[in-house]
Design a protein around this motif. Structure first.
Motif, mmCIF file in Angstrom:
data_model
loop_
_atom_site.group_PDB
_atom_site.id
_atom_site.type_symbol
_atom_site.label_atom_id
_atom_site.label_comp_id
_atom_site.label_asym_id
_atom_site.label_seq_id
_atom_site.Cartn_x
_atom_site.Cartn_y
_atom_site.Cartn_z
ATOM 1 N N ARG A 176 0.821 -1.217 0.000
ATOM 2 C CA ARG A 176 0.000 0.000 0.000
ATOM 3 C C ARG A 176 0.851 1.261 0.000
ATOM 4 N N CYS A 177 2.032 1.183 0.608
ATOM 5 C CA CYS A 177 2.948 2.324 0.541
ATOM 6 C C CYS A 177 3.428 2.567 -0.888
ATOM 7 N N LEU A 178 3.621 1.501 -1.647
ATOM 8 C CA LEU A 178 4.094 1.664 -3.023
ATOM 9 C C LEU A 178 3.121 2.490 -3.849
ATOM 10 N N LEU A 179 1.831 2.357 -3.578
ATOM 11 C CA LEU A 179 0.807 3.104 -4.299
ATOM 12 C C LEU A 179 0.435 4.408 -3.580
ATOM 13 N N ARG A 180 1.069 4.637 -2.443
ATOM 14 C CA ARG A 180 0.770 5.791 -1.575
ATOM 15 C C ARG A 180 -0.690 5.791 -1.123
ATOM 16 N N LEU A 181 -1.256 4.588 -0.988
ATOM 17 C CA LEU A 181 -2.529 4.457 -0.300
ATOM 18 C C LEU A 181 -2.301 4.623 1.200
ATOM 19 N N VAL A 182 -1.102 4.250 1.624
ATOM 20 C CA VAL A 182 -0.580 4.565 2.952
ATOM 21 C C VAL A 182 0.658 5.401 2.727
ATOM 22 N N GLU A 183 0.757 6.547 3.395
ATOM 23 C CA GLU A 183 1.890 7.435 3.171
ATOM 24 C C GLU A 183 3.148 6.889 3.844
ATOM 25 N N PRO A 184 4.222 6.657 3.094
ATOM 26 C CA PRO A 184 5.475 6.196 3.702
ATOM 27 C C PRO A 184 6.060 7.242 4.637
ATOM 28 N N SER A 185 6.837 6.788 5.606
ATOM 29 C CA SER A 185 7.531 7.700 6.518
ATOM 30 C C SER A 185 8.835 8.205 5.910
ATOM 31 N N ALA A 186 9.446 7.393 5.056
ATOM 32 C CA ALA A 186 10.710 7.771 4.418
ATOM 33 C C ALA A 186 10.955 6.824 3.252
ATOM 34 N N GLY A 187 11.933 7.197 2.421
ATOM 35 C CA GLY A 187 12.314 6.342 1.309
ATOM 36 C C GLY A 187 11.994 6.949 -0.037
ATOM 37 N N SER A 188 12.362 6.230 -1.075
ATOM 38 C CA SER A 188 12.158 6.667 -2.452
ATOM 39 C C SER A 188 11.349 5.625 -3.208
ATOM 40 N N ILE A 189 10.325 6.089 -3.946
ATOM 41 C CA ILE A 189 9.515 5.205 -4.787
ATOM 42 C C ILE A 189 9.503 5.803 -6.193
ATOM 43 N N LYS A 190 10.233 5.197 -7.103
ATOM 44 C CA LYS A 190 10.285 5.699 -8.472
ATOM 45 C C LYS A 190 9.461 4.794 -9.380
ATOM 46 N N PHE A 191 8.513 5.400 -10.079
ATOM 47 C CA PHE A 191 7.696 4.681 -11.039
ATOM 48 C C PHE A 191 7.964 5.249 -12.427
ATOM 49 N N ASP A 192 8.483 4.396 -13.309
ATOM 50 C CA ASP A 192 8.832 4.835 -14.660
ATOM 51 C C ASP A 192 9.753 6.051 -14.609
ATOM 52 N N GLY A 193 10.665 6.049 -13.636
ATOM 53 C CA GLY A 193 11.658 7.106 -13.505
ATOM 54 C C GLY A 193 11.229 8.318 -12.712
ATOM 55 N N VAL A 194 9.965 8.407 -12.307
ATOM 56 C CA VAL A 194 9.450 9.560 -11.567
ATOM 57 C C VAL A 194 9.333 9.194 -10.088
ATOM 58 N N ASP A 195 9.900 10.033 -9.204
ATOM 59 C CA ASP A 195 9.837 9.774 -7.769
ATOM 60 C C ASP A 195 8.465 10.188 -7.250
ATOM 61 N N LEU A 196 7.649 9.203 -6.894
ATOM 62 C CA LEU A 196 6.287 9.470 -6.431
ATOM 63 C C LEU A 196 6.264 10.202 -5.096
ATOM 64 N N MET A 197 7.330 10.093 -4.326
ATOM 65 C CA MET A 197 7.362 10.742 -3.016
ATOM 66 C C MET A 197 7.398 12.262 -3.140
ATOM 67 N N GLY A 198 7.840 12.751 -4.279
ATOM 68 C CA GLY A 198 7.922 14.192 -4.466
ATOM 69 C C GLY A 198 6.694 14.804 -5.097
ATOM 70 N N LEU A 199 5.663 13.998 -5.350
ATOM 71 C CA LEU A 199 4.469 14.487 -6.023
ATOM 72 C C LEU A 199 3.400 14.930 -5.033
ATOM 73 N N SER A 200 2.673 15.970 -5.397
ATOM 74 C CA SER A 200 1.509 16.378 -4.615
ATOM 75 C C SER A 200 0.368 15.405 -4.886
ATOM 76 N N ALA A 201 -0.699 15.511 -4.093
ATOM 77 C CA ALA A 201 -1.860 14.639 -4.286
ATOM 78 C C ALA A 201 -2.432 14.812 -5.688
ATOM 79 N N ARG A 202 -2.447 16.042 -6.185
ATOM 80 C CA ARG A 202 -2.982 16.309 -7.521
ATOM 81 C C ARG A 202 -2.090 15.706 -8.601
ATOM 82 N N GLU A 203 -0.773 15.864 -8.428
ATOM 83 C CA GLU A 203 0.158 15.295 -9.410
ATOM 84 C C GLU A 203 0.123 13.773 -9.373
ATOM 85 N N LEU A 204 -0.039 13.220 -8.177
ATOM 86 C CA LEU A 204 -0.064 11.765 -8.032
ATOM 87 C C LEU A 204 -1.268 11.155 -8.748
#
Length: 332
Positions: free
Chosen positions: A68-96
């Protein structure tokens, strides 16, 4: 029967580094946090297009929270999640939201995850409306196409969930996950609530979807025999950490970590006359609120030595694309 190993390209579809998720433990409904539960403690993994990665471990090991953290259904506390080269952790809810259609989940319980008041057609077509992918006749045609892909006849579109069996409900859940045309799926224990005969049908359906649509998949399960059937690569998780990672064939033939060896010793063997010595683990899974020092598995490990309490072993290579975290591997 293990899934054939996928030919992976150079670039992963999903790349996760040092993923962590902690939850505050409170005393009473409005009490202050008194401790921290470390559900995911530094997980790193990759999933390539067309690859099924199995994530296995006991209940309470952190598998579902990881998915669930991988999909940000649960917000991770730390770490990096890159999908197709884009870091999802740096995206706003709208961008996500732009990525939501490309990353979907198949839930464990086909009863709790379906709204009983909606028709099957409306359930499957909900994502088409949310993402603006089709409407009117085009939406209806796409719904019928999705039902056909998962082995359900067109008349199911006008039925309600209470008329369906557990296996049919899970097929609806899969069709719903596929509606937006995802490239990556998290399948969270998708067959654990089903009868054995139905499990095989759903597993074959997921393999067919992988082959036809080239989707990457994280397949979460506590059942090693199920993972052996479907996965190209397997990650073994214990108390929030990955302790072994290997191609499926290598893991089942030459497991290196004592925890993996114990899990495999308890799994049923197929075929007459086959047997193996059972490795019995000591005690219960420790609390993630107060995990053991050093190696998290040491309190239950039959091979534990004094140094295990002081040293947290890193993942070390033990074969081609095969890694495990155990102090004994460092000494060998």
């Amino acid at each position: 029967m293990a899934a054939s190993e996928a030919t992976t390209p150079l670039s992963p579809l999903l790349e996760v580094a040092n993923l962590q998720k902690s939850f505050p433990v409170r005393r009473g409904l409005l009490g202050r946090p008194t401790a921290t539960l470390k559900a995911v403690a530094g997980v790193s993994l990759q999933v390539f297009p067309g690859e099924i990665v199995g994530l296995v471990g006991e209940s309470g090991s952190g598998k579902t929270t990881t998915g669930r953290c991988l999909l940000r259904l649960v917000e991770p506390s730390a770490g990096s999640i890159k999908f197709d080269g884009v870091d999802l952790m740096g995206l706003s809810a709208r961008e996500l939201r732009r990525f939501r259609r490309r990353m979907q989940i198949i839930f464990q319980d086909p009863y709790d995850s379906i709204n009983e008041r909606m028709t099957i057609g409306d359930l499957v077509g909900e994502a088409l409306v949310i993402h603006g992918l089709a409407k009117g006749t085009a939406r209806r045609d796409r719904i019928l196409e999705l039902l056909q892909q998962v082995g359900l006849r067109s008349e199911f579109a006008d039925r309600y969930p209470h008329t369906l069996s557990g296996g049919q409900r899970q097929r609806v859940g899969i069709a719903r996950a596929l509606a937006a045309g995802p490239q990556f799926l998290v399948a969270d224990e998708p067959v654990s609530a089903l009868d054995l005969s139905v499990q095989a049908q759903i597993l074959n359906l997921l393999l067919d979807i992988r082959d036809r649509l080239d989707v990457g998949m994280l397949f979460i399960s506590h059942d090693l025999s199920v993972v052996r059937f479907i996965a190209d690569r397997v990650l073994v998780m214990y108390l929030g950490k990955i302790v072994e990672s290997a191609p499926a064939a290598a893991l089942y033939e030459r497991a290196a970590h004592p925890y993996t060896q114990a899990l495999l010793s308890a799994a049923p063997l197929v075929g007459e006359g086959q047997s193996r010595q059972r490795i019995r683990l000591l005690g219960d899974l420790p609390s993630p609120v107060d995990p053991p020092s050093g190696c998290v598995f040491r309190t239950r490990c039959p091979k534990a030595i004094a140094e295990c309490s002081a040293i947290e072993p890193p993942m070390r290579p033990v074969g081609p694309n095969h890694f495990a975290a155990c102090i004994h591997l460092a000494a060998s």
